[in-house]
Design an enzyme around this catalytic site. Structure first.
Site, PDB file in Angstrom:
ATOM      1  N   ARG A 154      -6.358   7.343   9.128  1.00  0.00           N
ATOM      2  CA  ARG A 154      -7.619   7.687   9.823  1.00  0.00           C
ATOM      3  C   ARG A 154      -8.861   7.267   9.041  1.00  0.00           C
ATOM      4  NH1 ARG A 154      -7.832  13.682   9.819  1.00  0.00           N
ATOM      5  NH2 ARG A 154      -9.782  13.333  10.907  1.00  0.00           N
ATOM      6  N   LYS A 155      -8.666   6.765   7.844  1.00  0.00           N
ATOM      7  CA  LYS A 155      -9.830   6.476   6.985  1.00  0.00           C
ATOM      8  C   LYS A 155     -10.281   5.017   7.087  1.00  0.00           C
ATOM      9  CE  LYS A 155      -7.931   9.524   3.486  1.00  0.00           C
ATOM     10  NZ  LYS A 155      -7.351   9.558   2.138  1.00  0.00           N
TER      11      LYS A 155
ATOM     12  N   ASP B   4     -26.192   4.969   7.242  1.00  0.00           N
ATOM     13  CA  ASP B   4     -25.200   5.741   8.010  1.00  0.00           C
ATOM     14  C   ASP B   4     -25.072   5.183   9.429  1.00  0.00           C
ATOM     15  OD1 ASP B   4     -23.341   7.771   8.376  1.00  0.00           O
ATOM     16  OD2 ASP B   4     -24.843   9.247   8.971  1.00  0.00           O
TER      17      ASP B   4
HETATM   18  C1  LIG Z   1     -19.441  11.205  16.942  1.00  0.00           C
HETATM   19  C2  LIG Z   1     -19.914  10.035  16.213  1.00  0.00           C
HETATM   20  C3  LIG Z   1     -20.693   9.106  17.049  1.00  0.00           C
HETATM   21  C4  LIG Z   1     -20.893   7.808  16.297  1.00  0.00           C
HETATM   22  C5  LIG Z   1     -21.452   6.794  17.221  1.00  0.00           C
HETATM   23  C6  LIG Z   1     -21.578   5.536  16.515  1.00  0.00           C
HETATM   24  C7  LIG Z   1     -21.966   4.368  17.040  1.00  0.00           C
HETATM   25  C8  LIG Z   1     -22.336   4.114  18.394  1.00  0.00           C
HETATM   26  C9  LIG Z   1     -23.258   3.033  18.551  1.00  0.00           C
HETATM   27  C10 LIG Z   1     -24.515   2.966  18.032  1.00  0.00           C
HETATM   28  C11 LIG Z   1     -24.869   3.541  16.768  1.00  0.00           C
HETATM   29  C12 LIG Z   1     -25.720   4.695  16.913  1.00  0.00           C
HETATM   30  C13 LIG Z   1     -25.647   5.740  16.162  1.00  0.00           C
HETATM   31  C14 LIG Z   1     -24.677   5.981  15.123  1.00  0.00           C
HETATM   32  C15 LIG Z   1     -25.313   6.832  14.147  1.00  0.00           C
HETATM   33  C16 LIG Z   1     -24.754   7.399  13.147  1.00  0.00           C
HETATM   34  C17 LIG Z   1     -23.336   7.598  12.863  1.00  0.00           C
HETATM   35  C18 LIG Z   1     -23.442   8.941  12.249  1.00  0.00           C
HETATM   36  C19 LIG Z   1     -22.174   9.539  11.835  1.00  0.00           C
HETATM   37  C20 LIG Z   1     -22.580  10.800  11.140  1.00  0.00           C
HETATM   38  O1  LIG Z   1     -23.609  10.931  10.570  1.00  0.00           O
HETATM   39  S1  LIG Z   1     -21.519  12.071  11.161  1.00  0.00           S
HETATM   40  C21 LIG Z   1     -22.476  13.439  10.476  1.00  0.00           C
HETATM   41  C22 LIG Z   1     -22.215  13.732   9.048  1.00  0.00           C
HETATM   42  N1  LIG Z   1     -20.836  14.030   8.811  1.00  0.00           N
HETATM   43  C23 LIG Z   1     -20.331  15.254   9.015  1.00  0.00           C
HETATM   44  O2  LIG Z   1     -20.991  16.173   9.411  1.00  0.00           O
HETATM   45  C24 LIG Z   1     -18.862  15.377   8.713  1.00  0.00           C
HETATM   46  C25 LIG Z   1     -18.498  16.803   8.346  1.00  0.00           C
HETATM   47  N2  LIG Z   1     -17.106  16.818   7.948  1.00  0.00           N
HETATM   48  C26 LIG Z   1     -16.105  16.907   8.835  1.00  0.00           C
HETATM   49  O3  LIG Z   1     -16.319  17.079  10.027  1.00  0.00           O
HETATM   50  C27 LIG Z   1     -14.748  16.774   8.315  1.00  0.00           C
HETATM   51  O4  LIG Z   1     -14.715  17.056   6.949  1.00  0.00           O
HETATM   52  C28 LIG Z   1     -14.118  15.391   8.557  1.00  0.00           C
HETATM   53  C29 LIG Z   1     -14.019  15.121  10.067  1.00  0.00           C
HETATM   54  C30 LIG Z   1     -14.952  14.278   7.899  1.00  0.00           C
HETATM   55  C31 LIG Z   1     -12.725  15.381   7.959  1.00  0.00           C
HETATM   56  O5  LIG Z   1     -12.080  16.546   8.356  1.00  0.00           O
HETATM   57  P1  LIG Z   1     -10.609  16.494   8.943  1.00  0.00           P
HETATM   58  O6  LIG Z   1     -10.133  17.900   9.056  1.00  0.00           O
HETATM   59  O7  LIG Z   1     -10.548  15.637  10.138  1.00  0.00           O
HETATM   60  O8  LIG Z   1      -9.810  15.722   7.822  1.00  0.00           O
HETATM   61  P2  LIG Z   1      -9.267  16.301   6.425  1.00  0.00           P
HETATM   62  O9  LIG Z   1     -10.249  17.171   5.753  1.00  0.00           O
HETATM   63  O10 LIG Z   1      -7.894  16.829   6.674  1.00  0.00           O
HETATM   64  O11 LIG Z   1      -9.154  14.942   5.551  1.00  0.00           O
HETATM   65  C32 LIG Z   1      -8.329  13.875   5.965  1.00  0.00           C
HETATM   66  C33 LIG Z   1      -8.194  12.940   4.794  1.00  0.00           C
HETATM   67  O12 LIG Z   1      -9.494  12.446   4.443  1.00  0.00           O
HETATM   68  C34 LIG Z   1      -9.821  12.823   3.087  1.00  0.00           C
HETATM   69  N3  LIG Z   1     -11.223  13.189   3.021  1.00  0.00           N
HETATM   70  C35 LIG Z   1     -11.909  14.029   3.846  1.00  0.00           C
HETATM   71  N4  LIG Z   1     -13.175  14.126   3.469  1.00  0.00           N
HETATM   72  C36 LIG Z   1     -13.315  13.346   2.398  1.00  0.00           C
HETATM   73  C37 LIG Z   1     -14.397  13.044   1.554  1.00  0.00           C
HETATM   74  N5  LIG Z   1     -15.600  13.557   1.771  1.00  0.00           N
HETATM   75  N6  LIG Z   1     -14.194  12.204   0.542  1.00  0.00           N
HETATM   76  C38 LIG Z   1     -12.979  11.663   0.299  1.00  0.00           C
HETATM   77  N7  LIG Z   1     -11.904  11.907   1.087  1.00  0.00           N
HETATM   78  C39 LIG Z   1     -12.066  12.739   2.082  1.00  0.00           C
HETATM   79  C40 LIG Z   1      -8.907  14.000   2.786  1.00  0.00           C
HETATM   80  O13 LIG Z   1      -8.684  14.127   1.410  1.00  0.00           O
HETATM   81  C41 LIG Z   1      -7.663  13.601   3.552  1.00  0.00           C
HETATM   82  O14 LIG Z   1      -7.013  12.588   2.818  1.00  0.00           O
HETATM   83  P3  LIG Z   1      -5.405  12.491   2.732  1.00  0.00           P
HETATM   84  O15 LIG Z   1      -4.908  12.434   4.165  1.00  0.00           O
HETATM   85  O16 LIG Z   1      -5.141  11.202   2.013  1.00  0.00           O
HETATM   86  O17 LIG Z   1      -4.962  13.707   2.021  1.00  0.00           O
END
Ligand SMILES: CCCCC/C=C\C/C=C\C/C=C\C/C=C\CCCC(=O)SCCNC(=O)CCNC(=O)[C@H](O)C(C)(C)COP(=O)(O)OP(=O)(O)OC[C@H]1O[C@@H](n2cnc3c(N)ncnc32)[C@H](O)[C@@H]1OP(=O)(O)O
Length: 252
Positions: free
Chosen positions: A216-217, A172
């Site tokens: 956005r994906k 991740d």
């Molecule tokens: C803030 C992040 C910081 C990252 C920093 C990264 C790097 C920086 C540098 C160094 C690296 C250091 C660390 C990085 C470490 C880790 C990165 C960790 C990231 C995570 O560890 S993060 C925690 C786990 N994560 C969650 O806790 C997410 C919970 N969840 C939600 O927050 C929502 O669920 C969200 C936002 C995902 C979507 O919500 P939403 O409302 O924005 O979008 P919506 O539901 O409308 O979907 C829009 C279109 O995506 C499709 N879609 C949605 N979900 C799908 C699925 N599961 N499978 C297949 N398709 C899917 C729909 O079907 C639709 O598709 P279509 O448009 O084609 O109809």
């Protein structure tokens, strides 16, 4: 007393300078300072020293980890020809801190993070070598992220081997780093095939690439191998969705 205050002030100045530099390079971390709700969270200067970059080698890194670090670090010095005859260095090491946002937003969210005592999951164990030792290298031209990881004894799952959840965390992190190259993202889906166990204390290489984008994906694939690439430990695919970081941080 005066010297103490001077140290506080210079520490804060360093923090702000670093933050601004980082947010200029990483737009995902730039939070609009004019938003009223954000302004109300602005904080007083605090006595932070220079943040410790935890992705630099320490005494617990073994020979394989060091060899990989030197290899990828040397790539970070190689210039390539870019458009318009300019030179570019595509590989960059990503610095690692124990508080992801502390040094990244000009202190805007400091109060929130301090009150919550939040720490980045992979950097929250203070004993060097005990858990996740890693460095991330990103190639923005090829849209590729490589992580080199040495996995310590606190990450045990099956006896003597790394916990599957820890492996998921590693994946991740690497895929998340790649996905967030052009802005804030959240992991929506992570699909993992565990092919062969990873021994505690071993070093692995985690390579990820962007397979596809759709609005956005971002669809990203990833594999975890032994340092020489001969043994496949894990394969994964991930879906990341770009998000508005203000909504996430302000809980809107
Ligand atoms: C803030 C992040 C910081 C990252 C920093 C990264 C790097 C920086 C540098 C160094 C690296 C250091 C660390 C990085 C470490 C880790 C990165 C960790 C990231 C995570 O560890 S993060 C925690 C786990 N994560 C969650 O806790 C997410 C919970 N969840 C939600 O927050 C929502 O669920 C969200 C936002 C995902 C979507 O919500 P939403 O409302 O924005 O979008 P919506 O539901 O409308 O979907 C829009 C279109 O995506 C499709 N879609 C949605 N979900 C799908 C699925 N599961 N499978 C297949 N398709 C899917 C729909 O079907 C639709 O598709 P279509 O448009 O084609 O109809």
């Amino acid at each position: 007393m005066t010297r103490g205050l001077g140290r506080v002030f210079s520490g804060f100045k360093r923090l702000v300078t670093l933050s601004v530099m980082w947010s200029m390079k990483h737009p995902m971390y730039s939070v609009p300072l004019r938003s009223p709700s954000v302004r109300s969270m602005a904080v007083l200067p605090l006595p932070f020293g220079k943040p410790k970059d935890l992705s630099l080698p320490n005494a617990t890194w073994g020979p394989e980890m060091m060899q990989l670090y030197e290899h990828y670090n040397s790539l970070c010095k190689v210039e390539v020809e870019a458009e318009g005859g300019q030179k570019k260095v595509p590989w960059k090491r990503i610095p690692g801190y124990n508080r992801l946002l502390k040094y990244a937003t000009g202190g805007v969210y400091l109060s929130k993070m301090i009150q919550s005592k939040a720490r980045l999951f992979t950097r929250n164990i203070r004993e060097p070598g005990a858990a996740f030792e890693y460095a991330l290298f990103i190639n923005s031209e090829e849209e590729k992220c490589v992580g080199i990881w040495q996995v310590g004894h606190l990450l045990e799952g099956p006896p003597g081997h790394v916990h599957g959840g820890a492996i998921a965390t590693i994946i991740d992190t690497v895929t998340g780093c790649l996905a967030s190259l052009s802005g804030a993202v959240m992991t929506a889906n992570l699909n993992i095939n565990y092919r062969s166990p990873i021994q505690l204390g071993n070093t692995v290489v985690v390579e990820s690439i962007v397979d596809k984008r759709e609005g956005r994906k971002k669809f990203i694939s990833c594999k975890v191998t032994s340092p020489d690439g001969t043994k496949l430990h894990t394969e994964a695919t991930a879906l990341f969705l770009s998000i508005d970081i203000n909504q996430l941080l302000l809980g809107r």
